[in-house]
Design an enzyme around this catalytic site. Structure first.
Site, PDB file in Angstrom:
ATOM      1  N   HIS A   1      67.732  19.770  68.366  1.00 33.19           N
ATOM      2  CA  HIS A   1      67.931  18.682  67.412  1.00 33.19           C
ATOM      3  C   HIS A   1      69.418  18.416  67.253  1.00 33.19           C
ATOM      4  O   HIS A   1      70.239  19.321  67.386  1.00 33.19           O
ATOM      5  CB  HIS A   1      67.332  19.050  66.045  1.00 33.19           C
ATOM      6  CG  HIS A   1      67.408  17.921  65.054  1.00 33.19           C
ATOM      7  ND1 HIS A   1      66.479  16.913  65.020  1.00 33.19           N
ATOM      8  CD2 HIS A   1      68.323  17.635  64.095  1.00 33.19           C
ATOM      9  CE1 HIS A   1      66.811  16.060  64.051  1.00 33.19           C
ATOM     10  NE2 HIS A   1      67.931  16.473  63.488  1.00 33.19           N
TER      11      HIS A   1
ATOM     12  N   ASP B   1      59.024  13.592  54.640  1.00 30.63           N
ATOM     13  CA  ASP B   1      60.291  13.329  55.320  1.00 30.63           C
ATOM     14  C   ASP B   1      60.306  11.934  55.922  1.00 30.63           C
ATOM     15  O   ASP B   1      61.332  11.261  55.920  1.00 30.63           O
ATOM     16  CB  ASP B   1      60.547  14.367  56.415  1.00 30.63           C
ATOM     17  CG  ASP B   1      61.855  14.096  57.128  1.00 30.63           C
ATOM     18  OD1 ASP B   1      62.906  14.241  56.474  1.00 30.63           O
ATOM     19  OD2 ASP B   1      61.836  13.710  58.302  1.00 30.63           O
TER      20      ASP B   1
ATOM     21  N   ARG C   1      66.630   7.118  52.750  1.00 32.91           N
ATOM     22  CA  ARG C   1      68.024   7.577  52.802  1.00 32.91           C
ATOM     23  C   ARG C   1      68.894   6.638  53.622  1.00 32.91           C
ATOM     24  O   ARG C   1      70.061   6.411  53.312  1.00 32.91           O
ATOM     25  CB  ARG C   1      68.095   8.993  53.403  1.00 32.91           C
ATOM     26  CG  ARG C   1      67.660  10.093  52.463  1.00 32.91           C
ATOM     27  CD  ARG C   1      67.516  11.408  53.214  1.00 32.91           C
ATOM     28  NE  ARG C   1      68.748  11.803  53.882  1.00 32.91           N
ATOM     29  CZ  ARG C   1      68.796  12.529  55.005  1.00 32.91           C
ATOM     30  NH1 ARG C   1      67.684  12.926  55.594  1.00 32.91           N
ATOM     31  NH2 ARG C   1      69.950  12.848  55.538  1.00 32.91           N
TER      32      ARG C   1
ATOM     33  N   SER D   1      65.428  17.975  55.667  1.00 33.97           N
ATOM     34  CA  SER D   1      64.814  17.007  56.567  1.00 33.97           C
ATOM     35  C   SER D   1      64.635  17.600  57.962  1.00 33.97           C
ATOM     36  O   SER D   1      63.537  17.575  58.539  1.00 33.97           O
ATOM     37  CB  SER D   1      65.683  15.743  56.648  1.00 33.97           C
ATOM     38  OG  SER D   1      65.207  14.872  57.655  1.00 33.97           O
TER      39      SER D   1
ATOM     40  N   LYS E   1      60.818  19.270  59.547  1.00 36.21           N
ATOM     41  CA  LYS E   1      60.252  18.720  60.780  1.00 36.21           C
ATOM     42  C   LYS E   1      60.170  19.785  61.871  1.00 36.21           C
ATOM     43  O   LYS E   1      59.181  19.874  62.593  1.00 36.21           O
ATOM     44  CB  LYS E   1      61.099  17.548  61.288  1.00 36.21           C
ATOM     45  CG  LYS E   1      61.024  16.286  60.443  1.00 36.21           C
ATOM     46  CD  LYS E   1      61.547  15.095  61.192  1.00 36.21           C
ATOM     47  CE  LYS E   1      63.027  15.140  61.457  1.00 36.21           C
ATOM     48  NZ  LYS E   1      63.858  14.647  60.370  1.00 36.21           N
TER      49      LYS E   1
END
Length: 424
Positions: free
Chosen positions: A82, A161, A168, A183, A187
């Protein structure tokens, strides 16, 4: 217990309880709390922060707001990667197929653009026909077959989320460390991976601006991972200039293709090799040297690109019809000197303004627009030499705004390193 009391409590810098956080998340998902109320709480969190316990509670509440994936039908160790988001960050498009070509299993969910930063799903959807949604059965089958699949948030996975992420983006609450950590980790935990590598972007073009904040975020995510018995490694990387040369959805796909064919910028190569080596080490349980050599071998022999083509084809994409804006303008330097800084946030906002990003969560994306840099930080540029090309459709852009993004001086300034540190 009601939302107004909780907003006031956080506004007064008080700690929220586990029960209060679960109440907010569950009622927001159920539609009992309005967007404007949640926006107010997000802003209070953004301004006043959360302590470690609150972040653990928030991550847990978001994780439990929906289903989680059981990837036990996928054989072997599942590794995920990520990025916290940056300008020109196309590493997932490169890393996914390259790492998968070594035999590592990657079952990945990605998000859309957030603020001035691009999103992997938006980039992949710039490829005509590419499908970012599939059934769990198809997802598992694809990972078992070709070792790599990438989708948006599927089914009822972390619905909290999904709603908060979109909110956001349009309420000025993107760069909050507690919100970023919860967040990402909600996930990642729900997506079922065994091991996770996170690229924490640091600098002007990132959601996190300072090394101190980046270390805080990285340590927080490693802690959340340990709390859930998941191995998490964070790489802190420089986002004081765009990554690579291409900024914009289809343009970044183009640069990823060039990389996998052996044409690459040194910063993209360094980051891909750093993150990829960690992923291969974790996935195949081999040494750092063995992992890096395997990546280099599959980049040079074309197996990484072959895997990319296989991945795109498997999810319905057609690379021959990649969209690119027809209006192309060359922006040239007004003086000679060394490029000592590129104001990455400003450049990212310019690309967003010409249509590559969103201001409202309902906004559509113009996939073909963007910028291709001709010069990077540390390069020497002559007066009237090209700095970049800008690709646009309908929206025009003042050249002066673009030129303001470049600091050019007669004196050379040593660029900052790309990789700051690795936190485990």
């Amino acid at each position: 217990m009601n939302i107004v009391e909780i907003i006031n409590k956080k506004r007064e810098k008080q700690q929220l309880t586990k029960e209060e956080i679960f109440y907010v998340i569950n009622d927001y998902v159920a539609g009992k709390i309005e967007d404007y109320q949640m926006s107010s709480l997000l802003m209070a969190i953004c301004l006043n922060g959360m302590n470690e316990d609150e972040v653990l509670f928030l991550t847990d509440a978001m994780y439990h707001s929906g289903e989680s994936l059981d990837l036990s039908k996928i054989s072997g160790i599942k590794v995920d990667k990520h990025s916290t988001g940056g300008v020109g960050d196309k590493t997932t498009l490169i890393l996914g197929p390259l790492v998968a070509s070594t035999g590592v299993k990657i079952a990945k969910m990605s998000g859309r653009g957030l603020g001035h930063t691009g999103g992997t799903i938006d980039k992949l959807e710039s490829i005509p026909g590419f499908q970012t949604a599939m059934s769990l059965e198809s997802f598992e089958q694809q990972v078992n077959d070709i070792h790599f699949a990438l989708v948006g948030q599927m089914g009822n996975l972390v619905p909290a989320d999904k709603k908060i992420y979109a909110l956001r983006d349009v309420t000025g609450t993107v760069d909050s460390i507690p919100l970023i950590a919860s967040s990402i980790m909600s996930k990642k935990l729900a997506s079922g991976a065994d091991k996770i590598v996170i690229d924490v972007k640091v600098g002007e073009g990132a959601l996190v601006r300072t090394l101190e904040e980046a270390r805080t975020l990285a340590n927080l995510m490693v802690h959340i991972g340990k709390n859930a018995n998941k191995e998490v490694i964070c790489v802190l990387s420089n986002m004081d200039e765009p990554l690579g040369t291409h900024i914009g959805n289809s343009l970044e796909v183009e640069e990823a293709i060039e990389f996998l064919k052996g044409i690459y910028e040194k910063d993209v190569y360094e980051l891909v090799m750093t993150l990829g080596t960690l992923m291969v080490q974790m996935g195949l349980q081999i040494s750092e040297k063995e992992a890096k050599n395997l990546l280099i071998k599959n980049l040079e022999n074309g197996k990484g690109y072959q895997k990319f083509e296989e991945f795109i084809s498997r999810q319905g994409g057609n690379l021959e019809r990649l969209e690119k804006a027809q209006k192309v303008f060359s922006v040239k330097s007004v003086k000679s000197g060394y490029i000592n800084q590129i104001h990455t946030l400003k450049l990212g906002e310019i690309v967003r303004a010409i249509g590559a990003g969103r201001y409202q969560k309902e906004d559509s994306i113009d996939y073909g627009v963007g910028i291709v840099l001709s010069k990077k930080v540390g390069d020497f540029v002559l007066e009237n030499e090209e700095l970049l090309k800008i690709y646009v459709h309908e929206k025009d852009m003042e050249i002066g705004r673009i030129l303001e993004c470049f600091e050019i001086d007669v004196h050379y300034k040593e660029p900052t390193p790309l990789i700051y540190e690795i936190i485990k």
